[in-house]
Design an enzyme around this catalytic site. Structure first.
Site, PDB file in Angstrom:
ATOM      1  N   GLU A   1     -12.715   3.013   1.122  1.00 36.76           N
ATOM      2  CA  GLU A   1     -13.395   2.198   0.353  1.00 36.76           C
ATOM      3  C   GLU A   1     -14.538   2.952  -0.512  1.00 36.76           C
ATOM      4  OE1 GLU A   1     -13.427  -1.071   1.000  1.00 36.76           O
ATOM      5  OE2 GLU A   1     -12.223  -1.142   2.988  1.00 36.76           O
TER       6      GLU A   1
ATOM      7  N   GLU B   1     -10.380  -5.484  -6.420  1.00 36.73           N
ATOM      8  CA  GLU B   1     -10.789  -3.852  -5.927  1.00 36.73           C
ATOM      9  C   GLU B   1     -10.272  -2.958  -7.112  1.00 36.73           C
ATOM     10  OE1 GLU B   1     -11.653  -5.425  -1.597  1.00 36.73           O
ATOM     11  OE2 GLU B   1     -10.285  -3.772  -1.906  1.00 36.73           O
TER      12      GLU B   1
HETATM   13 ZN    ZN Z   1     -10.323  -4.372   0.216  1.00 46.90          ZN
END
Ligand code: ZN
Length: 379
Positions: A335, A169
């Protein structure tokens, strides 16, 4: 056409090359069944129409992540653009007419370990910032903690931001670059105000081993660090073990844990409503933080998210749940999308490194709102 991935965060398996068409697979994370991150270089393609198929995309960890997803590409490794991609019958296909001899492809704009070292070393040159090694990873890499603090003498809150527990990520470290840059900007009124009452502890890369290996979610021992917080161990999850020890040593009044989500095309947060000690006070802090961020940053929203945990049903191995419970504080998982932000689509770049940096800058206004929500000794 030649394909290589033997470099920092490289990941691809070449099954077949036929002219300017390649069939590829994604290598699994180290000692783990996770897979999704890819990053490879293609050369000998100037002016050629190249096609690629990742034939095992349907067997990766998040097949939903490929729906409506477009692959990232770059010639200069600075500007990353999207190439038209389709996902059908478990195969991710994409194509490019190459404008240069060589081109990189990746799941998202990478953030290399060299960039990480530049980030923390440039930051430590500011007198407000110090750099500490809090421990070693499984592969004996240093865990870097930045502390940013002004010399105002008063009671201060300890605000923690950590990123890249899940190493694939990479948008999370771009986000941290935005946070760090703004906090160190003496001309920025938000940063100056924050540093009067807060001390910042920042770990831009929680999982350097996994990042260098080209993993999506695991460290070198195969552990998913964001499930290790209930009982981290020096053998399996030293990255979490050392971070938790540093949090206890320095204190913690608020935590933001930065991630990317494969499937959901929006920026959002996940709170700790499922922990045993959740109460109205914590709920109000969460609501105030979200409201402040939404009112000051149009890229953030609260309509599309993971939904709420049932009371008492939180997974206590997850960082923000464990920290909210142990420290009795606000702890949010942030997120960002791998795809695009459907609130404000960008066909050229999708969600990008640049937008992740800007979102990191923007979160500090929400932190400022949080800080002024509580009485402070100094003011
Ligand atoms: Zn993650």
């Amino acid at each position: 056409m030649n394909i290589s991935s033997n470099f920092d965060s490289g990941n691809i398996i070449v099954n077949k090359i036929d002219g300017f068409s390649a069939q590829l697979n994604i290598r699994k994370d180290t000692n783990s069944a996770f897979s999704q991150w890819f990053h490879f270089r293609v050369d000998g393609v100037f002016g050629e129409h190249c096609t690629f198929s990742i034939t095992d995309a349907g067997e990766t960890s998040y097949p939903d992540g490929w729906e409506d997803y477009h692959v990232c590409a770059s010639y200069d490794r600075k500007y990353w653009f999207r190439v038209p991609s389709t996902y059908e019958n478990g195969v991710l296909s994409f194509e490019l007419e190459s404008e240069c001899d060589a081109v990189f492809f990746a799941y998202f704009a990478p953030y290399s370990f060299e960039q990480h070292l530049d980030l923390v070393h440039e930051a430590q040159c500011d007198p407000k910032c110090s750099l500490e090694v809090i421990g070693k990873t499984v592969e004996q890499r240093d865990m870097h903690l930045l502390k940013i603090e002004s010399d105002d003498v008063c009671e201060k809150k300890n605000i923690w931001l950590i990123a890249r527990q899940h190493p694939g990520e990479s948008m999370a470290e771009w986000f941290m670059e935005g946070v760090i840059g703004r906090l160190l900007d003496d001309d920025d009124a938000v940063a100056r105000k924050l540093l009067k009452t807060c001390r910042f502890y920042l770990i831009p890369n929680m999982n350097p081993d996994g990042a260098i290996a080209g993993n999506l979610r695991s460290n070198a021992a195969g552990a998913n660090l964001n499930r290790e917080w209930a009982s981290p161990s020096l053998e399996k999850s030293p990255e979490v073990y050392h971070t938790l020890a540093a949090m206890r040593k320095y204190g913690l009044d608020m935590l933001l844990d930065v991630h990317g989500d494969e499937a959901i095309p929006y920026n959002f947060v996940a709170g700790s409503e499922g922990i045993p000690s959740y109460n109205e006070e914590l709920h109000q802090l969460e609501e105030k933080f979200k409201a402040m961020w939404m009112s000051t940053c149009p890229d953030f929203q609260d309509t599309y998210n993971y939904g709420r945990d049932e009371p008492g049903k939180a997974n206590m191995g997850v960082c923000t749940n464990q920290i909210a419970e142990q420290f009795g504080c606000l702890a949010y998982t942030i997120e960002m999308p791998f795809k695009d932000n459907h609130l404000d689509p960008d066909p050229e770049q999708g969600w990008s490194a640049e937008k992740s940096v800007a979102l990191g800058e923007s979160v500090l206004l929400a932190v400022l709102g949080f800080d002024s929500a509580q009485p402070t000794v100094s003011d």
